[in-house]
Motif scaffolding. Structure first.
Motif, PDB file in Angstrom:
ATOM      1  N   GLY A 454      30.862  43.127  33.680  1.00 36.71           N
ATOM      2  CA  GLY A 454      31.482  42.159  34.527  1.00 36.71           C
ATOM      3  C   GLY A 454      30.179  41.053  34.475  1.00 36.71           C
ATOM      4  N   VAL A 455      31.407  39.345  35.781  1.00 37.02           N
ATOM      5  CA  VAL A 455      30.269  39.480  35.717  1.00 37.02           C
ATOM      6  C   VAL A 455      31.335  38.908  37.456  1.00 37.02           C
ATOM      7  N   GLY A 456      30.046  38.029  37.936  1.00 32.55           N
ATOM      8  CA  GLY A 456      29.899  38.031  39.535  1.00 32.55           C
ATOM      9  C   GLY A 456      29.816  38.777  40.380  1.00 32.55           C
ATOM     10  N   ALA A 457      30.633  39.526  41.201  1.00 37.09           N
ATOM     11  CA  ALA A 457      30.203  40.446  41.526  1.00 37.09           C
ATOM     12  C   ALA A 457      31.014  41.725  40.923  1.00 37.09           C
ATOM     13  N   SER A 458      30.640  41.837  39.998  1.00 37.13           N
ATOM     14  CA  SER A 458      31.438  43.269  39.184  1.00 37.13           C
ATOM     15  C   SER A 458      30.189  43.098  38.202  1.00 37.13           C
TER      16      SER A 458
END
Length: 490
Positions: A454-458
């Motif tokens: 994932g991207v960001g906080a993932s």
């Protein structure tokens, strides 16, 4: 199903009070394995302290070169034998996932099946091309080749304990690394000792794999240990931030697969029954304790009320109970802390104006399948990862509204769009910030040959699985070869 005297792969005489360092040895201390459906103790596992982590990491570093130098067919053979061991003990493995993790039998069987597929895929890695020939000057051979990192530390979670451990352990080993696995203590048998036993019986050289259940201090020690080259972590975003910070401080490679608040967009041209079926699967699978779970359902306003009615009826029809005692749709949550967090979010959502269309209550660790409607973006249920069986339904008007709502999150793991117009869905999908996207499917998908990340906080933008495994569990080495050393002018 009686596991107390279960012979075979996971005979309790082997692992009671023990951990695995290439051989079974007593842990620094012992703790109970609790069955969430009943509260009964299933056994006692050995736990690793900081000194155990250090000694195992050092032993793994010493064992790794010998393992990596084996003929590629020997390494592949170990993986293939592990497949046969897992197939032989399939039902026993499923039973432990059911009892220890609160999984339904269907979910546990799927998890065991996909774990076997991971082993099969990993068995093909040692025989693949390990690099490429680069252009260079005449008389000079220039190569870029993939080399093992050394020791890979794997920190795995409770929700898909076997699969989420094996999807890192198997490819890391196949590519010549040694591995120190720290499974979640709540599922250390199915998420750790199964892995240890499969490779022990498959003939993996001693020291190439260590399985060390432990607490947060043990995980921190693994992340900081100088003998560990990489950390692969799957778990919460809060814990992942700490792991990423520590790994960066110690100049380690790190792969973070973290939480999500995943949106499923249901457009007004969707088949309503199919949309409800997809939502129910993505929301209620394993009681919602899945990082890729459908965390919110964005439904176009023209079909919103009918959708909520159908989804509420579907949720109310789902059976909840002890999965070891019967065929149920949902089992228990993992512990009281998780149950209380789900209850808190549902209660806070009500106070912010959401309506409970069905569910909302619980008994012990069994939480009712719940549907929240009239959820607005300022509701806690809209933004927080719930990790429980709660469908959060949010209305929208236009495609632009749906895109904005879906992207209104710090997370970016998985999204789905349900529509009879694939072109429309694809155009919307191009604008969604997510590591995985599914057109005409819900958000929980994995096939063992696909990259997951994932991207960001993932996550930190890395992926494991499929083609991504070569990238994650090896590093490039540039090598040149000439017939004789050149004469330089100075």
């Amino acid at each position: 199903m009686n596991l107390t005297h279960s012979p075979g792969l996971l005979d309790k005489n082997i692992w009671t009070g023990q951990l695995f360092t290439g051989r079974w040895q007593a842990g620094s201390f012992a703790t109970g394995v609790i069955e969430p459906a009943t509260g009964r103790e299933l056994g006692r596992i050995g736990m690793a302290d900081i000194s155990t982590i250090a000694s195992s990491a050092e032993a793994a570093a010493k064992a790794q070169p010998g393992w990596a130098s084996l003929h590629y067919e020997e390494r592949a053979g170990v993986l293939r034998r592990a497949v046969r061991v897992a197939e032989t003990h399939f039902d026993e493995i499923v039973g432990w996932i059911v009892r220890e993790g609160g999984s339904t039998r269907a979910k546990a069987a799927f998890e065991t099946t996909i774990t076997i597929k991971v082993l099969q895929e990993a068995a093909g890695l040692p025989s693949r091309s390990a690099g490429e020939v680069l252009p260079s000057v005449p008389g000079r051979l220039s190569l870029a080749r993939r080399r093992p990192l050394g020791v890979v530390g794997v920190i795995s979670p409770f929700n898909f304990p076997l699969y989420l451990a094996m999807r890192a352990v198997a490819p890391a080993l196949a590519l010549g690394n040694a591995v120190v696995l720290k499974p979640d203590p709540r599922t250390a048998v199915s998420g750790g000792f199964v892995v240890a036993r499969l490779f022990e019986l498959a003939g993996l050289p001693a020291g190439a794999l260590h399985v060390l259940p432990g607490d947060g201090a043990a995980g921190a020690a693994l992340t900081a240990d100088p003998n560990v080259a990489m950390i692969q972590f799957t778990g919460s975003t809060a814990a992942g931030r700490k792991v990423g910070e520590a790994a960066g401080r110690h100049l380690k490679k790190v792969s973070l697969e973290l939480g999500g608040k995943n949106s499923l967009i249901v457009l007004d041209d969707a088949d309503l029954d199919l949309a409800v079926a997809n939502t129910a699967w993505g929301t209620f699978l394993h009681q919602g304790q899945v990082c890729m779970a459908t965390g919110r359902v964005l439904v176009q306003r023209a079909i919103h009320d009918r959708f909520v009615g159908k989804l509420a009826a579907k949720a109310a029809s789902l059976t909840v109970g002890d999965p070891a005692e019967g065929d149920v749709a949902l089992g228990p949550l993992i512990n009281e802390s998780q149950r209380d967090n789900v209850a808190r979010i549902v209660s806070d959502a009500q106070r912010s104006g959401a309506r409970i269309a069905t569910g909302g209550g619980y008994r012990d660790l069994f939480f009712e399948p719940t549907v929240l409607s009239d959820v607005t973006p300022d509701s806690p249920a809209f933004s927080e990862e719930i990790f429980g069986p709660v469908a959060v339904v949010v209305p929208f008007d236009t495609d632009e509204d749906a895109i904005a709502l879906a992207n209104r999150t710090e997370y970016g793991l998985s999204m789905g769009i349900v529509s009879s117009n694939v072109g429309r869905a694809l155009r919307m999908g191009e604008r969604l910030r997510t590591g995985m996207l599914h057109i005409n499917d819900q958000t929980v998908n994995d096939e063992a040959i696909n990259p997951v990340g994932g991207v960001g906080a993932s996550g930190n933008g890395t992926s494991i699985g499929g083609a991504a495994n070569w990238e994650e569990f090896t590093q490039w080495q540039w090598m040149t070869i000439q017939g004789e050393a050149p004469q330089y002018p100075i």
